[in-house]
Design an enzyme around this catalytic site. Sequence first.
Site, PDB file in Angstrom:
ATOM      1  N   LEU A   1       0.899  -1.151   0.000  1.00 25.03           N
ATOM      2  CA  LEU A   1       0.000   0.000   0.000  1.00 25.03           C
ATOM      3  C   LEU A   1       0.935   1.197   0.000  1.00 25.03           C
ATOM      4  O   LEU A   1       1.877   1.240   0.799  1.00 25.03           O
ATOM      5  CB  LEU A   1      -0.863   0.032   1.260  1.00 25.03           C
ATOM      6  N   ASP A   2       0.711   2.165  -0.881  1.00 28.56           N
ATOM      7  CA  ASP A   2       1.647   3.291  -0.935  1.00 28.56           C
ATOM      8  C   ASP A   2       1.553   4.150   0.329  1.00 28.56           C
ATOM      9  O   ASP A   2       0.644   4.009   1.139  1.00 28.56           O
ATOM     10  CB  ASP A   2       1.476   4.098  -2.226  1.00 28.56           C
ATOM     11  N   LYS A   3       2.521   5.038   0.497  1.00 26.49           N
ATOM     12  CA  LYS A   3       2.655   5.852   1.707  1.00 26.49           C
ATOM     13  C   LYS A   3       1.381   6.630   2.023  1.00 26.49           C
ATOM     14  O   LYS A   3       1.023   6.810   3.183  1.00 26.49           O
ATOM     15  CB  LYS A   3       3.840   6.807   1.524  1.00 26.49           C
TER      16      LYS A   3
END
Length: 180
Positions: free
Chosen positions: A42-44
């Site tokens: 999951l991206d930042k």
Amino acid sequence: MIYIMLHKPRGYVTTVSDEQNRKTVMDLVKDIDERIYPVGRLDKDSEGLLILTNDGSFTNAMTHPSHNYAKVYRVTVRPKVTDEMLFNMRNGIEIEGKKTAPCEITVLTTEENRVVLEFILKEGRNRQIRKMCESQGLEVARLKRTAIGPIKLGMLPQGKYRELSEQEIKKLLRSAGKSE
């Protein structure tokens, strides 16, 4: 073997270690003595359900391109969504020269300058939902993964984790087309 469901908050990167010294999801599971690692990403700027484990064959089953389980996301976009935008995204958007697989998108709520959508994807390319929305002139204000296959985030508080049950692990493997 260890199988953890984590509710990843925004602001954490999904990696075991980060050369830029950013907060990682591993900071949230420091009390686990064994070495575990994230299954997928999951991206930042995204939040929600993330699985961590130390089982390599489970990780391979869950991340192999042939898997066919759905991942569910709740996505808040701005400003407004048209039927044409939904049609385009549902049927596939070209990202970096390759068209995305068809997906399900449902409008959950509509307010004056924001819409909450539910995306159900069967593939997971890097920042796929963000890029799909961007291609239609939409800004993603919030992106939260609420389910992976049969496993739902539920009421697990942000930044907390729990172990997956044996039943949940079996369901995940079945949904990925693997037997236990």
